[in-house]
Write a protein that holds these residues in place. Sequence first.
Motif, PDB file in Angstrom:
ATOM      1  N   HIS A   1      -5.783 -14.661 -22.682  1.00  0.00           N
ATOM      2  CA  HIS A   1      -6.119 -15.681 -23.688  1.00  0.00           C
ATOM      3  C   HIS A   1      -6.752 -15.031 -24.922  1.00  0.00           C
ATOM      4  CE1 HIS A   1      -7.231 -19.625 -25.208  1.00  0.00           C
ATOM      5  NE2 HIS A   1      -8.455 -19.176 -25.421  1.00  0.00           N
ATOM      6  N   GLU A   2      -6.302 -15.436 -26.118  1.00  0.00           N
ATOM      7  CA  GLU A   2      -6.901 -14.980 -27.367  1.00  0.00           C
ATOM      8  C   GLU A   2      -7.778 -16.088 -27.908  1.00  0.00           C
ATOM      9  OE1 GLU A   2      -4.305 -13.054 -30.151  1.00  0.00           O
ATOM     10  OE2 GLU A   2      -3.033 -12.302 -28.528  1.00  0.00           O
ATOM     11  N   THR A   3      -8.963 -15.698 -28.403  1.00  0.00           N
ATOM     12  CA  THR A   3      -9.934 -16.698 -28.822  1.00  0.00           C
ATOM     13  C   THR A   3     -10.818 -16.181 -29.947  1.00  0.00           C
ATOM     14  OG1 THR A   3     -11.627 -18.238 -28.014  1.00  0.00           O
ATOM     15  CG2 THR A   3     -11.685 -16.011 -27.116  1.00  0.00           C
ATOM     16  N   GLN A   4     -11.396 -17.102 -30.679  1.00  0.00           N
ATOM     17  CA  GLN A   4     -12.395 -16.770 -31.685  1.00  0.00           C
ATOM     18  C   GLN A   4     -13.760 -16.768 -31.001  1.00  0.00           C
ATOM     19  OE1 GLN A   4     -11.920 -18.703 -35.489  1.00  0.00           O
ATOM     20  NE2 GLN A   4     -14.133 -18.866 -35.712  1.00  0.00           N
ATOM     21  N   ILE A   5     -14.578 -15.755 -31.318  1.00  0.00           N
ATOM     22  CA  ILE A   5     -15.907 -15.672 -30.711  1.00  0.00           C
ATOM     23  C   ILE A   5     -16.967 -15.496 -31.799  1.00  0.00           C
ATOM     24  CG2 ILE A   5     -15.120 -14.821 -28.476  1.00  0.00           C
ATOM     25  CD1 ILE A   5     -15.895 -11.990 -29.366  1.00  0.00           C
TER      26      ILE A   5
ATOM     27  N   ILE B   1     -19.502 -12.603 -50.701  1.00  0.00           N
ATOM     28  CA  ILE B   1     -19.400 -12.202 -49.299  1.00  0.00           C
ATOM     29  C   ILE B   1     -18.475 -13.170 -48.582  1.00  0.00           C
ATOM     30  CG2 ILE B   1     -20.642 -11.943 -47.124  1.00  0.00           C
ATOM     31  CD1 ILE B   1     -23.070 -11.051 -48.749  1.00  0.00           C
ATOM     32  N   VAL B   2     -17.466 -12.617 -47.922  1.00  0.00           N
ATOM     33  CA  VAL B   2     -16.526 -13.394 -47.124  1.00  0.00           C
ATOM     34  C   VAL B   2     -16.750 -13.004 -45.660  1.00  0.00           C
ATOM     35  CG1 VAL B   2     -14.087 -13.828 -46.642  1.00  0.00           C
ATOM     36  CG2 VAL B   2     -14.840 -13.443 -49.002  1.00  0.00           C
ATOM     37  N   THR B   3     -17.023 -13.990 -44.831  1.00  0.00           N
ATOM     38  CA  THR B   3     -17.251 -13.729 -43.416  1.00  0.00           C
ATOM     39  C   THR B   3     -15.938 -13.821 -42.646  1.00  0.00           C
ATOM     40  OG1 THR B   3     -19.480 -14.629 -43.574  1.00  0.00           O
ATOM     41  CG2 THR B   3     -18.550 -14.441 -41.370  1.00  0.00           C
ATOM     42  N   ILE B   4     -15.663 -12.786 -41.872  1.00  0.00           N
ATOM     43  CA  ILE B   4     -14.461 -12.731 -41.042  1.00  0.00           C
ATOM     44  C   ILE B   4     -14.879 -13.068 -39.604  1.00  0.00           C
ATOM     45  CG2 ILE B   4     -12.581 -11.273 -40.197  1.00  0.00           C
ATOM     46  CD1 ILE B   4     -12.552 -11.860 -43.257  1.00  0.00           C
ATOM     47  N   PRO B   5     -14.282 -14.098 -39.005  1.00  0.00           N
ATOM     48  CA  PRO B   5     -14.680 -14.478 -37.641  1.00  0.00           C
ATOM     49  C   PRO B   5     -14.303 -13.409 -36.619  1.00  0.00           C
ATOM     50  CG  PRO B   5     -12.804 -15.791 -38.359  1.00  0.00           C
ATOM     51  CD  PRO B   5     -13.229 -14.961 -39.526  1.00  0.00           C
ATOM     52  N   GLY B   6     -15.019 -13.418 -35.528  1.00  0.00           N
ATOM     53  CA  GLY B   6     -14.701 -12.516 -34.425  1.00  0.00           C
ATOM     54  C   GLY B   6     -13.500 -13.038 -33.649  1.00  0.00           C
ATOM     55  N   GLN B   7     -12.607 -12.152 -33.286  1.00  0.00           N
ATOM     56  CA  GLN B   7     -11.432 -12.480 -32.476  1.00  0.00           C
ATOM     57  C   GLN B   7     -11.435 -11.571 -31.263  1.00  0.00           C
ATOM     58  OE1 GLN B   7     -10.214 -15.580 -34.206  1.00  0.00           O
ATOM     59  NE2 GLN B   7      -8.539 -14.765 -33.023  1.00  0.00           N
ATOM     60  N   ALA B   8     -11.020 -12.106 -30.132  1.00  0.00           N
ATOM     61  CA  ALA B   8     -10.977 -11.307 -28.908  1.00  0.00           C
ATOM     62  C   ALA B   8      -9.842 -11.771 -28.006  1.00  0.00           C
ATOM     63  CB  ALA B   8     -12.304 -11.415 -28.164  1.00  0.00           C
ATOM     64  N   LYS B   9      -9.444 -10.883 -27.114  1.00  0.00           N
ATOM     65  CA  LYS B   9      -8.407 -11.188 -26.119  1.00  0.00           C
ATOM     66  C   LYS B   9      -8.969 -10.896 -24.744  1.00  0.00           C
ATOM     67  CE  LYS B   9      -3.710 -10.083 -24.743  1.00  0.00           C
ATOM     68  NZ  LYS B   9      -2.495  -9.332 -25.057  1.00  0.00           N
ATOM     69  N   CYS B  10      -8.728 -11.799 -23.823  1.00  0.00           N
ATOM     70  CA  CYS B  10      -9.187 -11.624 -22.450  1.00  0.00           C
ATOM     71  C   CYS B  10      -8.253 -10.667 -21.722  1.00  0.00           C
ATOM     72  CB  CYS B  10      -9.238 -12.972 -21.728  1.00  0.00           C
ATOM     73  SG  CYS B  10      -9.814 -12.836 -20.019  1.00  0.00           S
ATOM     74  N   GLU B  11      -8.819  -9.627 -21.152  1.00  0.00           N
ATOM     75  CA  GLU B  11      -8.027  -8.654 -20.395  1.00  0.00           C
ATOM     76  C   GLU B  11      -7.641  -9.208 -19.030  1.00  0.00           C
ATOM     77  OE1 GLU B  11      -6.837  -5.854 -21.716  1.00  0.00           O
ATOM     78  OE2 GLU B  11      -7.839  -6.489 -23.562  1.00  0.00           O
ATOM     79  N   HIS B  12      -8.309 -10.245 -18.580  1.00  0.00           N
ATOM     80  CA  HIS B  12      -8.021 -10.837 -17.280  1.00  0.00           C
ATOM     81  C   HIS B  12      -6.844 -11.819 -17.351  1.00  0.00           C
ATOM     82  CE1 HIS B  12      -8.890 -12.173 -13.205  1.00  0.00           C
ATOM     83  NE2 HIS B  12      -8.838 -13.422 -13.627  1.00  0.00           N
ATOM     84  N   CYS B  13      -6.892 -12.775 -18.304  1.00  0.00           N
ATOM     85  CA  CYS B  13      -5.856 -13.817 -18.359  1.00  0.00           C
ATOM     86  C   CYS B  13      -4.981 -13.763 -19.618  1.00  0.00           C
ATOM     87  CB  CYS B  13      -6.485 -15.213 -18.226  1.00  0.00           C
ATOM     88  SG  CYS B  13      -7.414 -15.759 -19.681  1.00  0.00           S
TER      89      CYS B  13
END
Length: 113
Positions: free
Chosen positions: A78-82, A64-76
């Motif tokens: 910014h792309e980040t790992q969550i 099992i390989v875990t893929i981290p959550g990635q997201a982008k802020c629609e306001h500013c």
Amino acid sequence: MHELSLLADVLSILEDNAEHQGYQTVKKVCLEIGALSCVEPDALRFGFDIVMKNTLADGAELEIVTIPGQAKCEHCGHETQIDALHTPCPECKQFSLTVSSGMDMRVRDLLVN
């Protein structure tokens, strides 16, 4: 425990691929699981041997390989790992993150005979 039904779906994928690609035995299954997918890796490990018993994947190894959550802020922008849904943006603190990855589960690789 929805992991057992997910494993039944994995088995169905293995059987369909075996029919199309002509292999007889699966020695190893590698699954990618998104950190945000609500799938419990320990439950998959627990149920894997049970679901695969007396099938073409009986005795197969599970990776099992875990893929981290990635997201982008629609306001500013910014792309980040969550690590969890409904997380504020670390830059602007707004709750406007749109998830771009980490919610899926897929068969990544197989070792077959």
